[in-house]
Design a protein around this motif. Structure first.
Motif, PDB file in Angstrom:
ATOM      1  N   VAL A  84      36.003  47.590  -3.930  1.00 28.24           N
ATOM      2  CA  VAL A  84      35.141  48.064  -2.850  1.00 28.24           C
ATOM      3  C   VAL A  84      35.940  48.140  -1.551  1.00 28.24           C
ATOM      4  O   VAL A  84      36.637  47.184  -1.210  1.00 28.24           O
ATOM      5  N   VAL A  85      35.827  49.255  -0.872  1.00 32.86           N
ATOM      6  CA  VAL A  85      36.409  49.389   0.470  1.00 32.86           C
ATOM      7  C   VAL A  85      35.270  49.712   1.422  1.00 32.86           C
ATOM      8  O   VAL A  85      34.614  50.751   1.289  1.00 32.86           O
ATOM      9  N   ILE A  86      35.040  48.814   2.377  1.00 37.15           N
ATOM     10  CA  ILE A  86      34.020  49.052   3.406  1.00 37.15           C
ATOM     11  C   ILE A  86      34.763  49.436   4.672  1.00 37.15           C
ATOM     12  O   ILE A  86      35.378  48.583   5.337  1.00 37.15           O
ATOM     13  N   ASP A  87      34.763  50.711   4.966  1.00 37.48           N
ATOM     14  CA  ASP A  87      35.531  51.249   6.090  1.00 37.48           C
ATOM     15  C   ASP A  87      34.606  51.375   7.300  1.00 37.48           C
ATOM     16  O   ASP A  87      33.879  52.358   7.452  1.00 37.48           O
ATOM     17  N   LEU A  88      34.649  50.368   8.151  1.00 37.75           N
ATOM     18  CA  LEU A  88      33.770  50.350   9.318  1.00 37.75           C
ATOM     19  C   LEU A  88      34.191  51.392  10.356  1.00 37.75           C
ATOM     20  O   LEU A  88      33.355  51.900  11.103  1.00 37.75           O
ATOM     21  N   SER A  89      35.470  51.704  10.390  1.00 38.56           N
ATOM     22  CA  SER A  89      35.951  52.665  11.382  1.00 38.56           C
ATOM     23  C   SER A  89      35.462  54.078  11.088  1.00 38.56           C
ATOM     24  O   SER A  89      35.170  54.848  11.995  1.00 38.56           O
ATOM     25  N   ARG A  90      35.328  54.410   9.804  1.00 36.48           N
ATOM     26  CA  ARG A  90      34.903  55.762   9.429  1.00 36.48           C
ATOM     27  C   ARG A  90      33.483  55.792   8.857  1.00 36.48           C
ATOM     28  O   ARG A  90      33.045  56.815   8.362  1.00 36.48           O
ATOM     29  N   ALA A 150      27.444  57.640  -1.608  1.00 37.98           N
ATOM     30  CA  ALA A 150      26.599  58.476  -0.741  1.00 37.98           C
ATOM     31  C   ALA A 150      25.541  57.623  -0.041  1.00 37.98           C
ATOM     32  O   ALA A 150      24.362  57.652  -0.385  1.00 37.98           O
ATOM     33  N   LEU A 151      25.980  56.841   0.958  1.00 39.51           N
ATOM     34  CA  LEU A 151      25.037  56.038   1.726  1.00 39.51           C
ATOM     35  C   LEU A 151      24.444  56.855   2.862  1.00 39.51           C
ATOM     36  O   LEU A 151      25.127  57.689   3.468  1.00 39.51           O
ATOM     37  N   THR A 152      23.189  56.600   3.155  1.00 43.20           N
ATOM     38  CA  THR A 152      22.597  57.182   4.358  1.00 43.20           C
ATOM     39  C   THR A 152      23.127  56.410   5.573  1.00 43.20           C
ATOM     40  O   THR A 152      23.707  55.326   5.440  1.00 43.20           O
ATOM     41  N   TYR A 153      22.899  56.982   6.745  1.00 46.74           N
ATOM     42  CA  TYR A 153      23.347  56.314   7.976  1.00 46.74           C
ATOM     43  C   TYR A 153      22.727  54.922   8.081  1.00 46.74           C
ATOM     44  O   TYR A 153      23.413  53.937   8.367  1.00 46.74           O
ATOM     45  N   LYS A 154      21.437  54.812   7.831  1.00 50.81           N
ATOM     46  CA  LYS A 154      20.749  53.532   7.971  1.00 50.81           C
ATOM     47  C   LYS A 154      21.216  52.533   6.914  1.00 50.81           C
ATOM     48  O   LYS A 154      21.333  51.332   7.185  1.00 50.81           O
ATOM     49  N   GLU A 155      21.515  53.011   5.699  1.00 51.03           N
ATOM     50  CA  GLU A 155      22.019  52.120   4.660  1.00 51.03           C
ATOM     51  C   GLU A 155      23.367  51.542   5.042  1.00 51.03           C
ATOM     52  O   GLU A 155      23.640  50.354   4.824  1.00 51.03           O
ATOM     53  N   PHE A 156      24.234  52.387   5.633  1.00 49.06           N
ATOM     54  CA  PHE A 156      25.537  51.865   6.057  1.00 49.06           C
ATOM     55  C   PHE A 156      25.376  50.888   7.208  1.00 49.06           C
ATOM     56  O   PHE A 156      26.071  49.865   7.281  1.00 49.06           O
ATOM     57  N   GLU A 157      24.470  51.191   8.140  1.00 53.82           N
ATOM     58  CA  GLU A 157      24.222  50.279   9.253  1.00 53.82           C
ATOM     59  C   GLU A 157      23.757  48.918   8.745  1.00 53.82           C
ATOM     60  O   GLU A 157      24.157  47.872   9.269  1.00 53.82           O
ATOM     61  N   LEU A 158      22.919  48.922   7.735  1.00 54.10           N
ATOM     62  CA  LEU A 158      22.435  47.682   7.143  1.00 54.10           C
ATOM     63  C   LEU A 158      23.581  46.901   6.513  1.00 54.10           C
ATOM     64  O   LEU A 158      23.722  45.679   6.720  1.00 54.10           O
ATOM     65  N   LEU A 159      24.425  47.594   5.761  1.00 54.47           N
ATOM     66  CA  LEU A 159      25.575  46.942   5.144  1.00 54.47           C
ATOM     67  C   LEU A 159      26.517  46.399   6.209  1.00 54.47           C
ATOM     68  O   LEU A 159      26.993  45.258   6.119  1.00 54.47           O
ATOM     69  N   GLN A 160      26.802  47.212   7.206  1.00 51.37           N
ATOM     70  CA  GLN A 160      27.715  46.797   8.267  1.00 51.37           C
ATOM     71  C   GLN A 160      27.193  45.555   8.996  1.00 51.37           C
ATOM     72  O   GLN A 160      27.962  44.641   9.310  1.00 51.37           O
ATOM     73  N   TYR A 161      25.903  45.521   9.247  1.00 52.55           N
ATOM     74  CA  TYR A 161      25.321  44.374   9.948  1.00 52.55           C
ATOM     75  C   TYR A 161      25.568  43.087   9.170  1.00 52.55           C
ATOM     76  O   TYR A 161      25.922  42.051   9.740  1.00 52.55           O
TER      77      TYR A 161
END
Length: 245
Positions: A138-144, A155-166
């Motif tokens: 798994v690569v979680i690229d917060l910069s991109r 294929a994450l939605t914007y809100k799904e990525f925001e949730l993961l990032q949080y």
């Protein structure tokens, strides 16, 4: 009972692609008998046994038969008649080998496998099985704002990525549902979840994580936590994220 083979001066073969997975045989009307100009010798007949008949594996699919202006039923009938002419007291039986449409492989090998030919089965068992694809992690690229699973972008939605990032930026800490809602949705948002429906958002995120879904842990009665594994890497932005507390 066992099988022997013939020594043929001119073996009959029909080359094609390679390996095909086989399904059982379906009986048809009648079998096959070889028409040879030379008298082939039977080999590998052990002492104390006698030859009681033979199997002729014919590798030809319906399309090839049609292109030649015939069909499998007519071929079977022709071979059966030939056998009856040569040996009127002979008995015949034919079966058709079936395989999934579009499967590859040589037709004659498909027939041999379907009819459980010992040498064909032994060869099939010796073929190395396809090795399982090595997982890329798994690569979680917060910069991109990107999630990569086994070298493929999820294929994450914007809100799904925001949730993961949080959760990622608060690694190891259990985040309550109320905090997730207050931090990721503005007051008055029509699509803002409540403490029950936030679970739906987390489930959708976890479903897209696939085999790595357990990096987002459920803490019963409290909320959610991000747990980093050895196969998880995080790429941070070049400047500190405003989301870091």
């Amino acid at each position: 009972m066992s099988l022997a083979t013939f020594d043929l001066a001119h073996p009959l073969t029909a080359p094609q692609p390679s390996s095909r997975r086989l399904t059982p045989v379906a009986p048809v009307s009648a079998p096959a008998a070889p028409a040879a100009t030379e008298s082939p010798r039977i080999r590998a007949v052990p002492t104390g046994t006698e030859a009681r008949g033979f199997v002729l594996y014919v590798g030809v699919d319906e399309l090839k038969a049609a292109e030649a202006g015939t069909d499998l039923g007519r071929i079977v009938e022709a071979l059966r008649r030939l056998t009856a002419e040569l040996v009127p007291s002979s008995e015949t039986y034919a079966a058709v080998a079936l395989a999934p449409q579009g499967a590859g492989g040589r037709d004659v090998e498909v027939v041999r496998l379907a009819l459980q030919d010992p040498s064909a089965l032994a060869k099939h068992r010796q073929q190395p099985e396809a090795t399982e694809k090595e997982r890329g992690g798994v690569v979680i690229d917060l910069s991109r704002k990107r999630l990569v699973l086994d070298d493929e972008t999820a294929a994450l939605t914007y809100k799904e990525f925001e949730l993961l990032q949080y959760l990622v930026l608060r690694e190891g800490r259990t985040i309550e549902r109320a905090e997730l809602i207050a931090s990721l949705w503005s007051v008055g948002d029509d699509d803002a979840p409540n403490e029950r429906t936030i679970d739906v958002h987390v489930r959708r995120l976890r479903s897209k994580l696939g085999a790595y879904e357990d990096i987002v842990r459920t803490v019963r009665g409290v909320g959610y936590r991000f747990d980093r594994h050895a196969d998880v890497s995080i790429r941070h932005t070049s400047t500190p994220s405003p989301d870091i507390f």
